[in-house]
Design a protein around this motif. Structure first.
Motif, PDB file in Angstrom:
ATOM      1  N   THR A 253      52.163  42.699  42.910  1.00  0.00           N
ATOM      2  CA  THR A 253      52.905  41.681  42.179  1.00  0.00           C
ATOM      3  C   THR A 253      52.387  41.445  40.759  1.00  0.00           C
ATOM      4  N   TYR A 254      51.091  41.521  40.587  1.00  0.00           N
ATOM      5  CA  TYR A 254      50.521  41.193  39.265  1.00  0.00           C
ATOM      6  C   TYR A 254      50.129  42.484  38.558  1.00  0.00           C
ATOM      7  N   GLU A 255      50.420  42.525  37.268  1.00  0.00           N
ATOM      8  CA  GLU A 255      50.046  43.720  36.516  1.00  0.00           C
ATOM      9  C   GLU A 255      48.537  43.846  36.408  1.00  0.00           C
ATOM     10  N   LYS A 256      47.904  42.661  36.292  1.00  0.00           N
ATOM     11  CA  LYS A 256      46.438  42.678  36.169  1.00  0.00           C
ATOM     12  C   LYS A 256      45.838  41.976  37.373  1.00  0.00           C
ATOM     13  N   PHE A 257      45.458  42.768  38.343  1.00  0.00           N
ATOM     14  CA  PHE A 257      44.876  42.181  39.562  1.00  0.00           C
ATOM     15  C   PHE A 257      43.524  42.834  39.844  1.00  0.00           C
ATOM     16  N   MET A 258      42.579  41.999  40.220  1.00  0.00           N
ATOM     17  CA  MET A 258      41.260  42.534  40.576  1.00  0.00           C
ATOM     18  C   MET A 258      40.839  41.989  41.934  1.00  0.00           C
ATOM     19  N   LEU A 259      40.452  42.903  42.807  1.00  0.00           N
ATOM     20  CA  LEU A 259      39.838  42.509  44.073  1.00  0.00           C
ATOM     21  C   LEU A 259      38.339  42.439  43.805  1.00  0.00           C
ATOM     22  N   VAL A 260      37.772  41.245  44.026  1.00  0.00           N
ATOM     23  CA  VAL A 260      36.352  41.030  43.727  1.00  0.00           C
ATOM     24  C   VAL A 260      35.605  40.904  45.043  1.00  0.00           C
ATOM     25  N   LEU A 261      34.577  41.716  45.229  1.00  0.00           N
ATOM     26  CA  LEU A 261      33.829  41.702  46.482  1.00  0.00           C
ATOM     27  C   LEU A 261      32.539  40.919  46.311  1.00  0.00           C
ATOM     28  N   ASN A 262      32.543  39.718  46.882  1.00  0.00           N
ATOM     29  CA  ASN A 262      31.363  38.850  46.816  1.00  0.00           C
ATOM     30  C   ASN A 262      30.635  38.989  48.163  1.00  0.00           C
ATOM     31  N   VAL A 263      30.068  40.174  48.359  1.00  0.00           N
ATOM     32  CA  VAL A 263      29.531  40.535  49.672  1.00  0.00           C
ATOM     33  C   VAL A 263      28.100  41.039  49.533  1.00  0.00           C
ATOM     34  N   GLY A 264      27.378  41.004  50.674  1.00  0.00           N
ATOM     35  CA  GLY A 264      26.002  41.494  50.654  1.00  0.00           C
ATOM     36  C   GLY A 264      25.882  42.920  51.148  1.00  0.00           C
ATOM     37  N   GLY A 265      26.965  43.466  51.702  1.00  0.00           N
ATOM     38  CA  GLY A 265      26.936  44.838  52.222  1.00  0.00           C
ATOM     39  C   GLY A 265      28.363  45.319  52.379  1.00  0.00           C
ATOM     40  N   PRO A 266      28.535  46.573  52.791  1.00  0.00           N
ATOM     41  CA  PRO A 266      29.880  47.149  52.846  1.00  0.00           C
ATOM     42  C   PRO A 266      30.842  46.431  53.790  1.00  0.00           C
ATOM     43  N   VAL A 267      32.102  46.405  53.386  1.00  0.00           N
ATOM     44  CA  VAL A 267      33.208  46.034  54.273  1.00  0.00           C
ATOM     45  C   VAL A 267      34.135  47.253  54.307  1.00  0.00           C
ATOM     46  N   ASP A 268      34.941  47.360  55.331  1.00  0.00           N
ATOM     47  CA  ASP A 268      35.818  48.535  55.423  1.00  0.00           C
ATOM     48  C   ASP A 268      37.042  48.334  54.532  1.00  0.00           C
ATOM     49  N   LEU A 269      37.079  49.065  53.435  1.00  0.00           N
ATOM     50  CA  LEU A 269      38.162  48.880  52.461  1.00  0.00           C
ATOM     51  C   LEU A 269      39.352  49.800  52.722  1.00  0.00           C
ATOM     52  N   THR A 270      39.316  50.537  53.834  1.00  0.00           N
ATOM     53  CA  THR A 270      40.381  51.516  54.092  1.00  0.00           C
ATOM     54  C   THR A 270      41.790  50.952  53.874  1.00  0.00           C
ATOM     55  N   PRO A 271      42.117  49.766  54.414  1.00  0.00           N
ATOM     56  CA  PRO A 271      43.518  49.330  54.267  1.00  0.00           C
ATOM     57  C   PRO A 271      43.907  48.882  52.860  1.00  0.00           C
ATOM     58  N   VAL A 272      42.948  48.733  51.952  1.00  0.00           N
ATOM     59  CA  VAL A 272      43.313  48.238  50.605  1.00  0.00           C
ATOM     60  C   VAL A 272      42.918  49.232  49.508  1.00  0.00           C
ATOM     61  N   LEU A 273      42.778  50.485  49.909  1.00  0.00           N
ATOM     62  CA  LEU A 273      42.313  51.479  48.924  1.00  0.00           C
ATOM     63  C   LEU A 273      43.268  51.678  47.756  1.00  0.00           C
ATOM     64  N   GLU A 274      44.542  51.299  47.978  1.00  0.00           N
ATOM     65  CA  GLU A 274      45.491  51.491  46.879  1.00  0.00           C
ATOM     66  C   GLU A 274      45.294  50.493  45.726  1.00  0.00           C
ATOM     67  N   VAL A 275      44.468  49.484  45.941  1.00  0.00           N
ATOM     68  CA  VAL A 275      44.242  48.490  44.879  1.00  0.00           C
ATOM     69  C   VAL A 275      43.633  49.181  43.659  1.00  0.00           C
ATOM     70  N   ASN A 276      44.154  48.853  42.473  1.00  0.00           N
ATOM     71  CA  ASN A 276      43.736  49.587  41.276  1.00  0.00           C
ATOM     72  C   ASN A 276      42.378  49.182  40.751  1.00  0.00           C
ATOM     73  N   ASN A 277      42.039  47.892  40.926  1.00  0.00           N
ATOM     74  CA  ASN A 277      40.764  47.419  40.388  1.00  0.00           C
ATOM     75  C   ASN A 277      39.969  46.737  41.487  1.00  0.00           C
ATOM     76  N   ILE A 278      38.877  47.374  41.892  1.00  0.00           N
ATOM     77  CA  ILE A 278      38.008  46.769  42.911  1.00  0.00           C
ATOM     78  C   ILE A 278      36.615  46.642  42.304  1.00  0.00           C
ATOM     79  N   PHE A 279      36.151  45.420  42.248  1.00  0.00           N
ATOM     80  CA  PHE A 279      34.880  45.145  41.568  1.00  0.00           C
ATOM     81  C   PHE A 279      33.849  44.676  42.586  1.00  0.00           C
TER      82      PHE A 279
END
Ligand code: BGC
Length: 812
Positions: free
Chosen positions: A182-208
């Motif tokens: 929906t948004y031209e400028k979208f960022m998924l921000v990971l405020n995590v201490g270790g890996p999460v499984d990102l498989t279902p959201v891999l199409e996201v253009n900006n993952i920080f």
């Protein structure tokens, strides 16, 4: 941004500003398109996700720091002039989260009952994370949209392989994908201490990967959004689909943890099996782009030195990390590549270049050969590779060794694991076309380690003159009874500190005060002192968590609000929360770690803390370990190099000390006091011990903490092989050894297959001080003295080792 409404002490401002500059180095983009970010000015932001208001600065437990202030991401964005368009969503989400927390507390209580454990003890490390809900995110305007995905974990419990922890919830996936579309400028921000499984959201253009950066977490995000800071981190641990990690499904056995993958931990497994993980070790994107080229290399005996030219070919100033890997083709199986050196550029302006010097010695990366009980460089090929990520390497030179070279012959640990370590089916072949150089390693003279039964020092008169009771006290911490020891608050010199050496001995009028780490100093922020004692005015984070699980009578009893009404002087201990160790590791920057060590040392000076109970150095064996955030990496060399730097930062030219921990193989939290790590000698020596060895030899930390777990059937605190044969005889360690807190059984789970450790057995096998000590420990030692199982001489020797440090003679 620093808060305007609080009175801040000068060091708080200085350290905040210092970290604000450094911490972007701990962050990285996992995915980035070239046009959306950075933005040029504050704007309207559609802000979603549980981390927007409930931003995590670090994990929970003793690795948490009681911060004086912390802006969540929403607050920080507003301070910078962003307009949040989603207040309605954030308010509604808060309500749902509150409801969910209640459900979560019930669940933990129920689980504790099922496991026949007290809910307060069981609750430590259990954290409410993501949950399903049906709140709509549609219809909010915004020039940009951010989704802050947060997860937290802590000591006492492991992460869960379920939606809301390692997996994203259905709602998180739905919302993130919607925002990305929906948004031209979208960022998924990971405020995590270790890996999460990102498989279902891999199409996201900006993952920080923001990670958890202590007090500057939110500020770094805003600076990165605005292009005022450029991430330059690289992954210190492989991010893969959970079931792709080796033996993943076997993790979490209550009693016995079998390290079946042997040396094939993390990238050593993926890379050797040609499995492409989601995001490989050493990977990370920034706003900049670089090219690099090895312009020179030199081989002198086993010293390999390279010069690598790195150029910034983008329009954005930034830093790049160059990594050197070693690929061994010898008679025994080896990982396809192992990290042996790295270096990071300064900030390079667009078009600017820098030549990095990188070197390593082959003898620091030997194989442990079981049937010879020896560390050796085996004859064969040693291919050197260079790149900026494990999956993008260039062959540089092949070194050929015609004869086996002995580095060190040791005593076998006689381990029978009952299984054969994993080794990959397809052996890598050497098909490189690079030049081969014959190695001449005549100058390496291998040796056989000489083992003495005990590490002994001269016992000074003051120790010889102690009464037996006093001597016993000096072999223990200055214990408090009850909850304090359990929640790591047994210290009284600095309220909130984890413990101290005995204050009860008249002739010794000094003591060592110890405070946790590793995310800064964990002390109580404010306390009052009057003639009746010391009163905490703020709550320690562990206590706050535990209170939810206590009957309300006890919870009220622990409430600190009533202490405000008491008279007395208020004393402040404002400590800076630094980035979690995993984030620090992502910086791949040893000099930054040294500076952060200095920062901690300065706060230790301010609050009279002698020993920092950090760094934590266990490897990320499995992403589910609840304490991984306190540890650096899945790689032993990276862990060793970074931990050495932070230890040196604290200890160099100073009387302040570090405790490296948890020695060794504390890679799981489930039943942590009594879990038995079953590890082969090769895996132990090549990866799990080698990071500790590196720090012991290079940074000479004043102390080391044994772990809770058993190792191949023995509590590490009771293991003469580990604490004397390896630590003292093989590595030449001169510092002192302490146990982890209450390993001798105050909260031992009675249904455990393995028993708790015993103070007297610890003290005859290499431990110099049992922490935090207890009346039970005194009884245990006295009984053993009577039976001749421990002697006064042994107690004197332990006390003498410790005493050197108490009087300020750091023997490094
Ligand atoms: C932790 C240690 C910590 C100690 C003191 C233990 O529970 O395992 O890492 O240093 O408590 O708080």
């Amino acid at each position: 941004m620093l808060p305007k409404d609080l009175v801040l002490l000068p060091h708080e401002i200085k350290h905040y500003e210092q970290l604000d500059k450094l911490a972007p180095e701990c962050t990285l983009f996992l995915k980035r398109d070239n046009h959306a970010f950075p933005i040029d000015k504050p704007c309207k932001v559609a802000l979603f996700g549980s981390g927007a208001r409930h931003t995590y600065k670090g994990g929970t437990g003793s690795g948490d720091v009681n911060s004086h202030f912390f802006n969540n991401i929403e607050e920080e964005l507003e301070l910078h002039g962003f307009e949040i368009t989603t207040k309605k969503w954030l308010d509604a989400f808060d309500k749902l989260k509150e409801e969910y927390s209640k459900v979560f507390v019930k669940r933990v209580k129920r689980e504790a009952k099922e496991k026949k454990m007290g809910a307060p003890a069981y609750s430590i490390g259990q954290n409410p994370n993501g949950f399903e809900h049906s709140l709509s995110i549609e219809g909010y305007e915004g020039d940009i949209a951010l989704y802050i995905l947060s997860r937290v974990s802590g000591e006492g419990a492991d992460r869960r392989i379920e939606k809301g922890d390692v997996y994203l919830t259905d709602k998180e996936v739905e919302d993130i994908l919607y925002l990305n579309k929906t948004y031209e400028k979208f960022m998924l921000v990971l405020n995590v201490g270790g890996p999460v499984d990102l498989t279902p959201v891999l199409e996201v253009n900006n993952i920080f990967l923001l990670s958890q950066l202590g007090v500057v977490t939110s500020s770094v995000l805003v600076n990165v959004l605005l292009g005022k800071a450029n991430p330059s981190g690289k992954l210190a641990t492989t991010w893969a689909k959970p079931n792709e990690y080796p033996f993943f499904e076997e993790f979490g056995d209550r009693d016995n943890t079998r390290y079946k993958e042997g040396i094939y931990v993390g990238y050593r497994y993926f890379d050797s099996n040609n499995i492409k993980p989601l995001f490989p070790f050493g990977y990370g994107l920034s706003y900049s782009e670089f090219i690099h080229q090895v312009i020179e290399y030199n081989v002198d005996s086993d010293l390999v030195s390279l010069k690598v030219n790195v150029k910034n070919i983008s329009t954005h100033p930034g830093k790049e990390v160059i990594q050197i890997y070693l690929s061994k083709r010898v008679e025994i199986d080896n990982p396809n590549n192992i990290l042996v050196a790295f270096n990071k550029t300064k900030e390079l302006a667009p078009n600017e270049s820098e030549v990095l010097d990188i070197s390593f010695k082959l003898r620091d990366f030997p194989n442990y050969v079981n049937d010879k009980h020896a560390y050796m460089l085996l004859k064969g090929d040693y291919l050197i590779r260079c790149g900026n990520c494990i999956s993008d390497l260039e062959d540089i030179v092949n070194l050929q060794l015609d004869e086996d070279v002995l580095i060190k012959e040791v005593k076998s640990l006689d381990i029978d694991t009952g299984f054969i370590d994993y080794s990959p089916e397809n052996k890598q072949s050497l098909d490189s076309s690079v030049k081969t150089i014959k190695l001449d390693l005549k100058d390496i003279s291998g040796y056989k380690v000489n083992y003495v039964k005990n590490y002994e020092v001269t016992v000074p008169e003051i120790i010889r003159n102690l009464t037996l009771d006093e001597l016993i006290l000096l072999n223990l911490g200055d214990y408090k009874t009850g909850l304090a020891g359990v929640i790591g608050q047994a210290g009284s010199l600095a309220p909130g500190a984890a413990g101290e050496t005995s204050l009860r001995i008249k002739s010794i009028n000094s003591s060592l005060c110890m405070a946790d780490g590793p995310a800064g100093l964990r002390l109580i922020n404010e306390y009052k002192v009057n003639k009746n004692g010391t009163y905490h005015l703020t709550e320690d984070s562990i206590l706050r968590g535990v209170k939810l699980y206590l009957p309300s009578f006890f919870a009220n009893f622990l409430d600190v609000k009533k202490n405000h009404k008491k008279n007395g002087n208020i004393i402040y201990q404002q400590c800076t929360a630094i980035p979690i160790a995993t984030a620090l590791a992502q910086s791949f920057n040893t000099s930054m770690l040294y500076d952060i060590g200095r920062l901690v040392r300065d706060e230790m000076k301010l609050y009279d803390i002698d020993i920092w109970l950090a760094p934590g150095m266990n490897l990320h064996r499995n992403i589910l370990c609840g304490r991984n955030f306190e540890y650096y990496s899945e790689d032993p060399y990276l862990t060793g190099a970074l931990a050495s730097s932070i230890v040196s930062g604290v200890e160099d030219n100073s009387d302040k000390m570090c405790t490296i921990k948890h020695f060794a193989c504390n890679n799981q939290e489930t039943n942590r006091f009594n879990n038995n790590s079953i590890v082969s000698e090769r895996a132990l020596r090549e990866i799990y011990l080698s990071s500790f060895e590196y720090v012991v030899k290079n940074a000479r930390p004043s102390s080391i903490m044994s772990s809770y777990n058993l190792l191949n059937g023995k509590h590490t605190s009771e293991s003469h092989k580990l604490l004397v044969d390896i630590l003292r005889n093989e590595w030449g360690y001169k510092g002192f050894v302490m146990t982890d807190w209450i390993v001798t059984g105050q909260v031992n789970d009675k249904s455990s297959v393995h028993p708790a450790a015993h103070a007297h057995i610890d003290l005859i096998n290499g431990v110099n001080i049992c922490m935090p000590g207890s009346k039970k420990d005194i009884k245990d030692i006295k009984k053993a003295l009577k039976k001749g199982e421990i002697t006064r001489k042994e107690l004197e020797n332990n006390a003498a080792i410790l005493y050197q440090y108490i009087i300020g003679n750091k023997n490094r």
